[in-house]
Design an enzyme around this catalytic site. Structure first.
Site, PDB file in Angstrom:
ATOM      1  N   ASP A  86      63.382  13.233  97.709  1.00  0.00           N
ATOM      2  CA  ASP A  86      63.512  12.331  98.859  1.00  0.00           C
ATOM      3  C   ASP A  86      64.415  13.025  99.868  1.00  0.00           C
ATOM      4  OD1 ASP A  86      63.912  10.213 100.646  1.00  0.00           O
ATOM      5  OD2 ASP A  86      63.822   8.728  99.039  1.00  0.00           O
ATOM      6  N   ASP A  97      62.560  10.046 107.333  1.00  0.00           N
ATOM      7  CA  ASP A  97      62.820   9.881 105.900  1.00  0.00           C
ATOM      8  C   ASP A  97      61.477  10.011 105.181  1.00  0.00           C
ATOM      9  OD1 ASP A  97      63.761   8.976 103.427  1.00  0.00           O
ATOM     10  OD2 ASP A  97      64.346   6.980 104.155  1.00  0.00           O
ATOM     11  N   HIS A 156      62.442   0.341 104.752  1.00  0.00           N
ATOM     12  CA  HIS A 156      63.523  -0.126 105.634  1.00  0.00           C
ATOM     13  C   HIS A 156      63.295   0.328 107.061  1.00  0.00           C
ATOM     14  CE1 HIS A 156      64.830   4.071 105.276  1.00  0.00           C
ATOM     15  NE2 HIS A 156      64.437   3.948 104.021  1.00  0.00           N
ATOM     16  N   HIS A 164      69.534   2.698 106.482  1.00  0.00           N
ATOM     17  CA  HIS A 164      68.894   1.471 106.013  1.00  0.00           C
ATOM     18  C   HIS A 164      69.192   0.333 106.975  1.00  0.00           C
ATOM     19  CE1 HIS A 164      68.823   3.423 101.835  1.00  0.00           C
ATOM     20  NE2 HIS A 164      67.597   3.426 102.320  1.00  0.00           N
ATOM     21  N   GLU A 189      58.111   2.944 101.450  1.00  0.00           N
ATOM     22  CA  GLU A 189      58.306   3.770 100.250  1.00  0.00           C
ATOM     23  C   GLU A 189      57.992   3.035  98.949  1.00  0.00           C
ATOM     24  OE1 GLU A 189      62.420   5.013  99.524  1.00  0.00           O
ATOM     25  OE2 GLU A 189      63.014   3.994 101.351  1.00  0.00           O
ATOM     26  N   GLU A 276      56.807   8.332 100.286  1.00  0.00           N
ATOM     27  CA  GLU A 276      57.447   7.717 101.464  1.00  0.00           C
ATOM     28  C   GLU A 276      57.095   8.472 102.730  1.00  0.00           C
ATOM     29  OE1 GLU A 276      61.768   7.884 101.524  1.00  0.00           O
ATOM     30  OE2 GLU A 276      61.872   6.226 102.958  1.00  0.00           O
TER      31      GLU A 276
HETATM   32 MN    MN Z   1      63.812   8.354 101.430  1.00  0.00          MN
HETATM   33 MN    MN Z   2      63.886   5.523 102.704  1.00  0.00          MN
END
Ligand code: MN
Ligand code: MN
Length: 291
Positions: A86, A97, A156, A164, A189, A276
């Site tokens: 990630d 992200d 998010h 977030h 995600e 994600e």
């Molecule tokens: Mn992530």
């Molecule tokens: Mn994330």
């Protein structure tokens, strides 16, 4: 350029760097390779390409869902693991992200379950879509593979220097969701598991974030806090701050100036996959900025 367009360009730049970095990072995950070498390679590449890591590279294995990153002297190596990478990049605080699962464990269907859930979710995003329906599509898709979504983890929103932000993008159908509008930028995600479908805190934090700036008496803690302020409100890795900082870290945690992100593990020890992307809602659908 108007300010809003400049901001969108920063998200797009972060996303482009991130997709290039992700493509190279996955090739480094193999049996016998060290987690620390993969984290270092990935974070260095982000810098080389003109971005900043938005958070430490999370390298979570098997029943770990998130928040695992190597320590300063980490010696662990990959085995026959299901590995989630990630990765985040920011440009002036505007964050992209993304996450991908690299499977060394022989569970291709588990990987496909979260990838398909992400693709199906992206397919329904447009102005007016309810986040509950995104969660519903994720849940149904993962169930169709015979797995469970992890229901207490969510996607998010993203805001400047805030990884977030609202709204949460659930991984199951909810009673009440939020309606997305054109211009919204969110991370979706899905996590799929052969376990119970829930995670809990499992300690051993290596990732922290600044929660409140307060005066500190101890000189070592004060010096460490100066370094930490560089990351603003974004998560940082203990290993980024050097060696022999345990005492100062403890002081800052005790004073509630920084807080750890504990490693999140599946409650029944189930294997976990994750996918994600960061997307921007457009007039007739969405643009995947981390494609
Ligand atoms: Mn992530
Ligand atoms: Mn994330």
């Amino acid at each position: 350029m108007k300010e809003k367009e400049e901001i969108i360009e920063k998200y797009r730049k972060a996303g482009k760097i991130l997709s290039e970095v992700r493509a190279q990072a996955v090739t480094k995950v193999e049996e016998g390779a060290s987690l620390l070498s993969v984290a270092g390679f990935t974070e260095n590449l982000i810098h080389e390409k003109g971005g900043e890591p938005a958070f430490p590279v999370n390298i979570s294995r098997n029943d770990e869902a998130a928040h695992s990153t190597p320590s300063f002297n980490d010696k662990s190596v990959f085995g026959r693991d299901i590995v989630k990478l990630d990765i985040g990049v920011h440009i002036d605080g505007y964050i992209a992200d993304t996450a991908v699962t690299v499977d060394l464990s022989g569970n291709p269907e588990l990987v496909k379950a979260s990838e398909a859930a992400l693709n199906e979710a992206i397919r329904i995003v447009r102005p007016g879509v309810n986040t509950s329906d995104i969660g519903g599509v994720i849940e149904d898709t993962i169930h169709s593979f015979g797995y469970k979504p992890i229901i207490n983890l969510t996607g998010h929103g993203l805001a400047q220097y805030i990884q977030h932000a609202p709204p949460a993008i659930p991984n199951k159908r909810m009673m009440h969701g939020v309606v997305l509008e054109e211009g919204d930028i969110v991370a979706i995600e899905p996590f799929a598991t052969d376990g119970a479908g829930k995670i809990h805190d499992a300690g051993n934090a290596e990732i922290y974030h600044l929660v409140s700036l307060k005066p500190v008496r101890h000189p070592a803690a004060r010096a460490l806090l100066q370094k930490i302020e560089m990351y603003k409100t974004l998560p940082f890795a203990k290993r980024w701050l050097g060696d022999n900082i345990d005492f100062a870290m403890v002081q800052l945690v005790k004073a509630n100036i920084i807080q750890p992100y504990p490693i999140l593990k599946e409650i029944k020890g189930g294997l976990i996959s994750q996918a994600e992307h960061t997307i921007m809602v457009t007039a007739d659908g969405c643009e995947v900025i981390t494609l």
